[in-house]
Motif scaffolding. Structure first.
Motif, PDB file in Angstrom:
ATOM      1  N   ASN A  19      -4.949   2.999   3.052  1.00 28.19           N
ATOM      2  CA  ASN A  19      -5.448   2.481   1.784  1.00 28.19           C
ATOM      3  C   ASN A  19      -5.940   1.044   1.924  1.00 28.19           C
ATOM      4  OD1 ASN A  19      -4.752   4.894   0.601  1.00 28.19           O
ATOM      5  ND2 ASN A  19      -2.837   4.139  -0.233  1.00 28.19           N
ATOM      6  N   GLN A  43     -12.192   6.073 -13.730  1.00 30.31           N
ATOM      7  CA  GLN A  43     -11.809   6.919 -12.603  1.00 30.31           C
ATOM      8  C   GLN A  43     -11.623   6.097 -11.325  1.00 30.31           C
ATOM      9  OE1 GLN A  43     -14.340  10.257 -11.848  1.00 30.31           O
ATOM     10  NE2 GLN A  43     -13.201  10.911 -10.053  1.00 30.31           N
ATOM     11  N   LYS A  71       0.843  -1.201   0.000  1.00 29.28           N
ATOM     12  CA  LYS A  71       0.000   0.000   0.000  1.00 29.28           C
ATOM     13  C   LYS A  71       0.874   1.246   0.000  1.00 29.28           C
ATOM     14  CE  LYS A  71      -2.260  -0.911   3.815  1.00 29.28           C
ATOM     15  NZ  LYS A  71      -3.285  -0.971   4.871  1.00 29.28           N
ATOM     16  N   GLN A  72       0.379   2.285  -0.636  1.00 28.10           N
ATOM     17  CA  GLN A  72       1.082   3.568  -0.629  1.00 28.10           C
ATOM     18  C   GLN A  72       0.963   4.232   0.738  1.00 28.10           C
ATOM     19  OE1 GLN A  72       3.150   4.724  -2.644  1.00 28.10           O
ATOM     20  NE2 GLN A  72       2.462   4.881  -4.744  1.00 28.10           N
ATOM     21  N   CYS A  73      -0.203   4.073   1.359  1.00 28.76           N
ATOM     22  CA  CYS A  73      -0.480   4.726   2.637  1.00 28.76           C
ATOM     23  C   CYS A  73      -1.143   3.706   3.562  1.00 28.76           C
ATOM     24  CB  CYS A  73      -1.419   5.912   2.388  1.00 28.76           C
ATOM     25  SG  CYS A  73      -1.930   6.793   3.854  1.00 28.76           S
ATOM     26  N   SER A  90      -8.407   4.206 -11.671  1.00 28.41           N
ATOM     27  CA  SER A  90      -7.257   5.094 -11.529  1.00 28.41           C
ATOM     28  C   SER A  90      -7.018   5.450 -10.060  1.00 28.41           C
ATOM     29  CB  SER A  90      -7.488   6.362 -12.348  1.00 28.41           C
ATOM     30  OG  SER A  90      -6.411   7.235 -12.216  1.00 28.41           O
ATOM     31  N   GLU A  91      -8.081   5.723  -9.323  1.00 29.11           N
ATOM     32  CA  GLU A  91      -7.949   6.051  -7.901  1.00 29.11           C
ATOM     33  C   GLU A  91      -7.404   4.861  -7.111  1.00 29.11           C
ATOM     34  OE1 GLU A  91     -11.793   7.418  -6.704  1.00 29.11           O
ATOM     35  OE2 GLU A  91     -11.613   9.302  -7.802  1.00 29.11           O
ATOM     36  N   ARG A 113      -5.601   2.400  -8.313  1.00 30.35           N
ATOM     37  CA  ARG A 113      -4.220   2.149  -8.754  1.00 30.35           C
ATOM     38  C   ARG A 113      -3.240   3.089  -8.066  1.00 30.35           C
ATOM     39  NH1 ARG A 113      -3.617   2.680 -14.953  1.00 30.35           N
ATOM     40  NH2 ARG A 113      -3.906   4.825 -14.329  1.00 30.35           N
ATOM     41  N   GLN A 114      -3.659   4.307  -7.791  1.00 35.97           N
ATOM     42  CA  GLN A 114      -2.782   5.266  -7.113  1.00 35.97           C
ATOM     43  C   GLN A 114      -2.488   4.853  -5.677  1.00 35.97           C
ATOM     44  OE1 GLN A 114      -4.715   9.032  -7.512  1.00 35.97           O
ATOM     45  NE2 GLN A 114      -4.009   9.346  -9.607  1.00 35.97           N
ATOM     46  N   LYS A 115      -3.339   4.016  -5.094  1.00 37.95           N
ATOM     47  CA  LYS A 115      -3.136   3.560  -3.722  1.00 37.95           C
ATOM     48  C   LYS A 115      -2.167   2.383  -3.644  1.00 37.95           C
ATOM     49  CE  LYS A 115      -7.740   5.004  -2.328  1.00 37.95           C
ATOM     50  NZ  LYS A 115      -9.044   4.549  -1.852  1.00 37.95           N
ATOM     51  N   SER A 172       1.343   0.532  -4.244  1.00 41.11           N
ATOM     52  CA  SER A 172       2.765   0.835  -4.376  1.00 41.11           C
ATOM     53  C   SER A 172       3.364   0.049  -5.547  1.00 41.11           C
ATOM     54  CB  SER A 172       3.494   0.451  -3.091  1.00 41.11           C
ATOM     55  OG  SER A 172       4.886   0.560  -3.269  1.00 41.11           O
ATOM     56  N   PRO A 173       4.216   0.668  -6.343  1.00 43.77           N
ATOM     57  CA  PRO A 173       4.874  -0.045  -7.439  1.00 43.77           C
ATOM     58  C   PRO A 173       5.728  -1.223  -6.950  1.00 43.77           C
ATOM     59  CG  PRO A 173       5.202   2.319  -7.668  1.00 43.77           C
ATOM     60  CD  PRO A 173       4.561   2.085  -6.332  1.00 43.77           C
TER      61      PRO A 173
END
Length: 148
Positions: A34, A82, A29-31, A85-86, A88-90, A92-93
């Protein structure tokens, strides 16, 4: 099921089990907040969707994925570009790096595989290229003789 098919399915299940683990989810997770609440696109469907998406427009891929792998949900809800995309932003690569590491580790831990001269043959280039016939080339690469 052949030993080769068994190894492939074992490797795939191992990677899928890694995806399902709480430890992986937390590190992917990015955060910290999430993927805590139930959203349209969950954590595992998001990963599978990204791994599978290669051919068509985003919306067509979203619709096809939902109809093929989540038919009961396809009738109730839709995934939009949308929302994808939201979600996917959460993610982590590094999630894909970790999955790749698990795949490679499982691949090389397989015990039953054929070798060629002691090496595991994964690909072979069948092209033919003629090298210049010089003494330097022969000393570096060796040479064969033709018998008549």
């Amino acid at each position: 099921m052949s030993p080769n098919e068994k190894n492939k399915s074992t490797t795939i299940f191992r990677v899928f089990n890694k995806m399902k683990s709480d430890e992986f989810k937390e590190s992917a997770k990015q955060c910290e907040n999430n993927f805590k609440r139930n959203r349209k696109i969950g954590f595992i469907p998001l990963l599978l969707l990204i791994l599978r998406m290669v051919r068509k427009t985003t919306q067509l891929e979203l619709d096809e994925f939902r109809e093929r792998f989540m038919p009961e949900e396809a009738a109730r809800t839709t995934y939009t570009k949308q929302s994808f995309s939201e979600a996917r932003q959460k993610l982590s690569p590094t999630a894909f790096t970790m999955l790749n590491d698990e795949l490679v580790q499982a691949f090389y831990e397989e015990e039953e595989f054929k070798t060629y001269h002691g090496f595991r043959l994964l690909a072979m280039d069948g092209s033919v290229m003629e090298l210049p016939n010089t003494s330097e080339t022969r000393s570096v690469y060796g040479f064969t003789t033709t018998y008549k």
